[in-house]
Design an enzyme around this catalytic site. Structure first.
Site, PDB file in Angstrom:
ATOM      1  N   CYS A  78       0.841  -1.194   0.000  1.00 30.56           N
ATOM      2  CA  CYS A  78       0.000   0.000   0.000  1.00 30.56           C
ATOM      3  C   CYS A  78       0.885   1.256   0.000  1.00 30.56           C
ATOM      4  O   CYS A  78       1.598   1.484  -0.965  1.00 30.56           O
ATOM      5  CB  CYS A  78      -1.000  -0.038   1.158  1.00 30.56           C
ATOM      6  SG  CYS A  78      -2.351   1.156   0.994  1.00 30.56           S
ATOM      7  N   HIS A 176      -3.871  -5.052  -0.517  1.00 33.85           N
ATOM      8  CA  HIS A 176      -3.462  -5.590   0.783  1.00 33.85           C
ATOM      9  C   HIS A 176      -3.451  -7.115   0.700  1.00 33.85           C
ATOM     10  O   HIS A 176      -4.496  -7.747   0.820  1.00 33.85           O
ATOM     11  CB  HIS A 176      -4.419  -5.115   1.877  1.00 33.85           C
ATOM     12  CG  HIS A 176      -4.228  -3.684   2.210  1.00 33.85           C
ATOM     13  ND1 HIS A 176      -3.344  -3.248   3.169  1.00 33.85           N
ATOM     14  CD2 HIS A 176      -4.779  -2.575   1.676  1.00 33.85           C
ATOM     15  CE1 HIS A 176      -3.371  -1.932   3.226  1.00 33.85           C
ATOM     16  NE2 HIS A 176      -4.227  -1.497   2.330  1.00 33.85           N
ATOM     17  N   GLU A 178      -2.469  -9.262   2.791  1.00 37.35           N
ATOM     18  CA  GLU A 178      -2.858  -9.872   4.067  1.00 37.35           C
ATOM     19  C   GLU A 178      -4.369  -9.896   4.265  1.00 37.35           C
ATOM     20  O   GLU A 178      -4.887 -10.578   5.144  1.00 37.35           O
ATOM     21  CB  GLU A 178      -2.172  -9.135   5.233  1.00 37.35           C
ATOM     22  CG  GLU A 178      -2.789  -7.813   5.624  1.00 37.35           C
ATOM     23  CD  GLU A 178      -2.457  -6.623   4.733  1.00 37.35           C
ATOM     24  OE1 GLU A 178      -2.801  -5.495   5.121  1.00 37.35           O
ATOM     25  OE2 GLU A 178      -1.845  -6.811   3.657  1.00 37.35           O
TER      26      GLU A 178
END
Length: 194
Positions: A78, A176, A178
């Site tokens: 990001c 993202h 994750e």
């Protein structure tokens, strides 16, 4: 030497990134000093927030030169990816300059509100980064990097932008990983295998 280090400068999505790697069986350590950044086998620069503040934190900890000098695998997520570029519409301060180009503000419209928050399909996916054509990944951002020869996945939202980049040891994800379910996990696994 840490096999996997995550830069923790008191901002951003450090804990969610750490847990993303833990779910894959990795044992990341959180670091914030120059020597740890220099010696980490793999380093992750996470980020949610303002590029100018992130650069200010890197400068305050004396990490700019250490990041520029790294030859081992480094992943920016990001804002961490945006920091790899030369400049950003978000701040006056120069960024790391490891990739050419300027990060630009996304243009808001009735069909593309800003910030861009949610799942978006990726296009033009390169081999070797764990992603597949048209997979949906999770994004949360108001600024985006330009497409370039280093783009390894693109996204269409308020224009066409880089969703992921790679140049030698440098990896970057505007999305993202994750928070991107199985595709994000594969992307992190590809980074760990690099």
């Amino acid at each position: 030497m840490s096999a996997l280090a995550i830069l923790d400068l008191g901002y951003g999505n450090v804990e969610s990134v750490r847990l993303g790697f833990v779910r894959l069986g990795a044992e990341p350590v959180l670091v914030r000093d120059r020597r740890a950044v220099e010696n980490a086998e793999r380093l992750v620069v996470p980020g949610v927030g303002h590029a100018g503040y992130a650069m200010e934190r890197l400068e305050a900890h004396g990490l700019v030169d250490a990041l520029k000098a790294r030859v081992r695998p480094t992943l920016g997520i990001c804002v961490g990816m945006q920091l790899l570029f030369e400049a950003s519409d978000e701040c006056e301060r120069p960024l790391l300059g490891l990739l050419p180009g300027r990060v630009a503000a996304l243009s808001s419209s009735p069909t593309t509100p800003v910030p861009h928050m949610g799942w978006t399909r990726v296009k033009d996916v390169a081999a070797g980064v764990g992603l597949e054509q048209d997979e949906q990944l999770y994004f949360a951002h108001s600024f985006a990097a330009p497409e370039s020869p280093y783009s390894v996945a693109s996204m269409l939202y308020a224009g066409r932008h880089a969703a992921a980049v790679r140049k030698d040891n440098l990896w970057g994800a505007q999305f993202h990983p994750e928070r991107s379910s199985a595709p994000g996990a594969r992307y992190l696994e590809a980074f760990l295998a690099s």
